[in-house]
Write a protein that holds these residues in place. Structure first.
Motif, short mmCIF file in Angstrom:
data_model
loop_
_atom_site.label_atom_id
_atom_site.label_comp_id
_atom_site.label_asym_id
_atom_site.label_seq_id
_atom_site.Cartn_x
_atom_site.Cartn_y
_atom_site.Cartn_z
N MET A 139 0.84 -1.19 0.00
CA MET A 139 0.00 0.00 0.00
C MET A 139 0.88 1.24 0.00
O MET A 139 1.89 1.29 0.69
N LEU A 140 0.48 2.23 -0.76
CA LEU A 140 1.14 3.53 -0.79
C LEU A 140 0.08 4.58 -0.50
O LEU A 140 -0.89 4.72 -1.24
N MET A 141 0.26 5.31 0.59
CA MET A 141 -0.70 6.32 0.99
C MET A 141 -0.10 7.71 0.84
O MET A 141 1.05 7.93 1.24
N LEU A 142 -0.87 8.63 0.28
CA LEU A 142 -0.43 10.01 0.10
C LEU A 142 -1.50 10.91 0.70
O LEU A 142 -2.67 10.81 0.35
N GLY A 143 -1.08 11.79 1.62
CA GLY A 143 -2.05 12.65 2.28
C GLY A 143 -1.55 14.06 2.44
O GLY A 143 -0.35 14.33 2.36
N GLY A 144 -2.48 14.97 2.70
CA GLY A 144 -2.14 16.36 2.93
C GLY A 144 -3.06 16.95 3.97
O GLY A 144 -4.22 16.52 4.12
N MET A 145 -2.55 17.93 4.72
CA MET A 145 -3.33 18.60 5.75
C MET A 145 -3.14 20.12 5.62
O MET A 145 -2.02 20.58 5.35
N TYR A 146 -4.23 20.87 5.78
CA TYR A 146 -4.16 22.33 5.72
C TYR A 146 -4.99 22.89 6.87
O TYR A 146 -6.17 22.52 7.03
N ALA A 147 -4.39 23.75 7.67
CA ALA A 147 -5.08 24.32 8.82
C ALA A 147 -5.42 25.79 8.55
O ALA A 147 -4.56 26.67 8.69
N PRO A 148 -6.66 26.11 8.16
CA PRO A 148 -7.04 27.51 7.94
C PRO A 148 -7.12 28.30 9.24
O PRO A 148 -6.97 29.52 9.24
N THR A 149 -7.36 27.61 10.37
CA THR A 149 -7.37 28.26 11.69
C THR A 149 -6.66 27.33 12.67
O THR A 149 -6.33 26.19 12.34
N ASP A 150 -6.48 27.82 13.90
CA ASP A 150 -5.84 27.00 14.93
C ASP A 150 -6.70 25.83 15.37
O ASP A 150 -6.19 24.85 15.92
N ASP A 151 -8.01 25.90 15.14
CA ASP A 151 -8.92 24.87 15.63
C ASP A 151 -9.48 23.95 14.56
O ASP A 151 -10.17 22.99 14.88
N VAL A 152 -9.20 24.24 13.30
CA VAL A 152 -9.77 23.43 12.20
C VAL A 152 -8.65 23.04 11.25
O VAL A 152 -7.85 23.87 10.82
N THR A 153 -8.60 21.74 10.92
CA THR A 153 -7.63 21.23 9.96
C THR A 153 -8.37 20.41 8.90
O THR A 153 -9.17 19.54 9.23
N LEU A 154 -8.10 20.72 7.64
CA LEU A 154 -8.68 19.97 6.52
C LEU A 154 -7.69 18.89 6.09
O LEU A 154 -6.49 19.16 5.97
N MET A 155 -8.20 17.68 5.84
CA MET A 155 -7.32 16.56 5.51
C MET A 155 -7.79 15.87 4.24
O MET A 155 -8.99 15.75 3.98
N PHE A 156 -6.81 15.41 3.48
CA PHE A 156 -7.04 14.65 2.25
C PHE A 156 -6.11 13.45 2.23
O PHE A 156 -4.95 13.54 2.65
N MET A 157 -6.60 12.31 1.76
CA MET A 157 -5.74 11.13 1.66
C MET A 157 -6.23 10.23 0.53
O MET A 157 -7.44 10.08 0.31
N THR A 158 -5.28 9.65 -0.18
CA THR A 158 -5.60 8.65 -1.19
C THR A 158 -4.64 7.49 -1.06
O THR A 158 -3.54 7.64 -0.52
N MET A 159 -5.07 6.32 -1.51
CA MET A 159 -4.27 5.11 -1.33
C MET A 159 -4.20 4.29 -2.60
O MET A 159 -5.22 4.10 -3.28
N PHE A 160 -3.00 3.84 -2.91
CA PHE A 160 -2.77 2.93 -4.03
C PHE A 160 -2.49 1.54 -3.45
O PHE A 160 -1.69 1.41 -2.52
N MET A 161 -3.13 0.52 -4.02
CA MET A 161 -2.95 -0.84 -3.51
C MET A 161 -2.50 -1.76 -4.64
O MET A 161 -3.01 -1.70 -5.76
N ASP A 162 -1.54 -2.62 -4.32
CA ASP A 162 -1.04 -3.64 -5.24
C ASP A 162 -1.17 -4.98 -4.54
O ASP A 162 -0.52 -5.22 -3.52
N LYS A 163 -2.03 -5.85 -5.06
CA LYS A 163 -2.32 -7.13 -4.41
C LYS A 163 -1.85 -8.29 -5.28
O LYS A 163 -1.99 -8.25 -6.51
N SER A 164 -1.36 -9.33 -4.63
CA SER A 164 -0.94 -10.54 -5.33
C SER A 164 -1.17 -11.74 -4.43
O SER A 164 -0.90 -11.67 -3.22
N MET A 165 -1.66 -12.83 -5.00
CA MET A 165 -1.91 -14.04 -4.21
C MET A 165 -1.56 -15.27 -5.04
O MET A 165 -1.94 -15.37 -6.22
N ASN A 166 -0.82 -16.19 -4.44
CA ASN A 166 -0.52 -17.48 -5.06
C ASN A 166 -1.43 -18.54 -4.47
O ASN A 166 -1.58 -18.63 -3.24
#
Length: 253
Positions: free
Chosen positions: A1-28
Motif C-alpha cells: 500500500m502507498l498512501m499520500l495525504g495532505g493537511m491544511y489548517a485555515p485556523t488554529d482549531d480546524v484542519t482539513l485533511m485529504f488522503m488517497t491510497m494505491f494498492m497492489d495485491k498478489s496471491m498465489n
C-alpha cells in the motif's frame, strides 16, 4: 500500500485533511482435484489500482495545558476497480478467466462516513500518551461492500531528544463481513464467500521517529514502525495476519 495525504489548517482549531491510497495485491493459490484431492497445480492472481480517496475535517474540541481532544468527521470513497478479472486454474484442470474474488478487487464502489475522536495527554516534555477511536460506516454502495470497521488505538511516545523519539502502540480492529454479493464472483476459492471476511484482530507496534533535513525549508520527519499481530479471530476461513513494516515521510510548510 502507498498512501499520500495532505493537511491544511485555515485556523488554529480546524484542519482539513485529504488522503488517497494505491494498492497492489498478489496471491498465489494451489488447486486440488475435486474428487481425488490431489494437487493439480498453482496459479497467481493480482490487481493494482488507486483504491480510495478520503476528505475529512479535524476539529479541536478541547485543549488544556496537558490534554487535547480532537474530533474527526469525513467521507471515504472507494474509487478502485471492482471488476478486476484474472485467470483461474479450476478443480477440473481448466484455465478460465473470471471476476476476481472480493479481496482481490481494488474497490467496492462504496462511500463510508468516518467519525473519530482523539485524545493526546502530555505528561512531560519526554512522555506523551494518546488514545483514538474511529468508526467507518457505509452510507452508499452498489451490489456489495466491505464490512463496517471500528478501530481503537492507544499509544505512548518517549522523546529521547528533540530529533528522535520512540513509540509503542496497541490497536484493536473489528470489521463486519461483506454486505451483499456479486453474482458474477464465483471462482472456486474461499475468498469468493462473503462470510469469509471481517473479524476481530489486535496488534502491537514499535515505532521510531526522526527529525532531519532532507529538503529545503522546515525539518522533515521520517518514521519506521514494526507491527506484530496479537489476536487473529477472523470470520470463517481466512489467512492470519503477519508482521508488517511501515515507512513514513512527512513535510511541513
Amino acid at each position: 500500500m502507498l498512501m499520500l495525504g495532505g493537511m491544511y489548517a485555515p485556523t488554529d482549531d480546524v484542519t482539513l485533511m485529504f488522503m488517497t491510497m494505491f494498492m497492489d495485491k498478489s496471491m498465489n493459490l494451489n488447486t486440488y482435484h475435486a474428487m481425488m484431492r490431489n494437487n493439480i497445480g498453482s496459479f497467481n492472481s493480482s490487481s493494482s489500482d488507486l483504491s480510495d480517496v478520503s476528505f475529512s475535517v479535524l476539529v479541536n474540541i478541547d485543549e488544556k495545558d496537558k490534554s487535547r481532544w480532537h474530533a474527526e468527521i469525513g467521507l471515504k470513497m472507494s474509487i478502485g476497480d471492482e471488476n478486476e478479472k484474472g485467470k483461474v486454474l479450476t478443480p477440473m484442470n481448466t484455465n478460465m478467466e473470471m471476476l476476481l474474488p472480493y479481496g482481490m478487487q481494488s474497490g467496492d464502489g462504496s462511500t463510508s462516513l468516518v467519525i473519530g475522536f482523539t485524545n493526546v495527554y502530555t505528561l512531560s516534555n519526554e512522555h506523551t500518551f494518546g488514545n483514538q477511536i474511529r468508526f467507518l460506516r457505509n452510507i452508499s454502495s452498489r451490489d456489495w461492500h466491505f464490512g463496517n470497521k471500528t478501530y481503537l488505538d492507544s499509544w505512548y511516545q518517549y522523546s529521547v531528544s528533540r530529533n528522535f523519539s520512540i513509540s509503542s502502540r496497541l490497536r484493536f480492529n473489528h470489521q463486519q463481513n461483506i454486505s451483499g454479493f456479486d453474482s458474477n464472483i464465483k471462482a472456486p476459492v474461499q475468498t469468493s464467500i462473503t462470510s469469509n471476511y471481517g473479524g476481530f484482530t489486535s496488534e502491537v507496534g514499535v515505532g521510531f521517529n526522526f527529525l532531519t533535513q532532507i529538503f529545503p525549508g522546515s525539518e522533515d520527519r521520517l518514521a519506521l514502525e514494526l507491527i506484530s499481530p496479537v489476536i487473529n479471530k477472523k470470520n470463517g476461513l481466512q489467512m492470519k495476519d503477519t508482521i508488517q513494516i511501515v515507512f513514513g515521510f512527512q513535510k511541513s510548510f
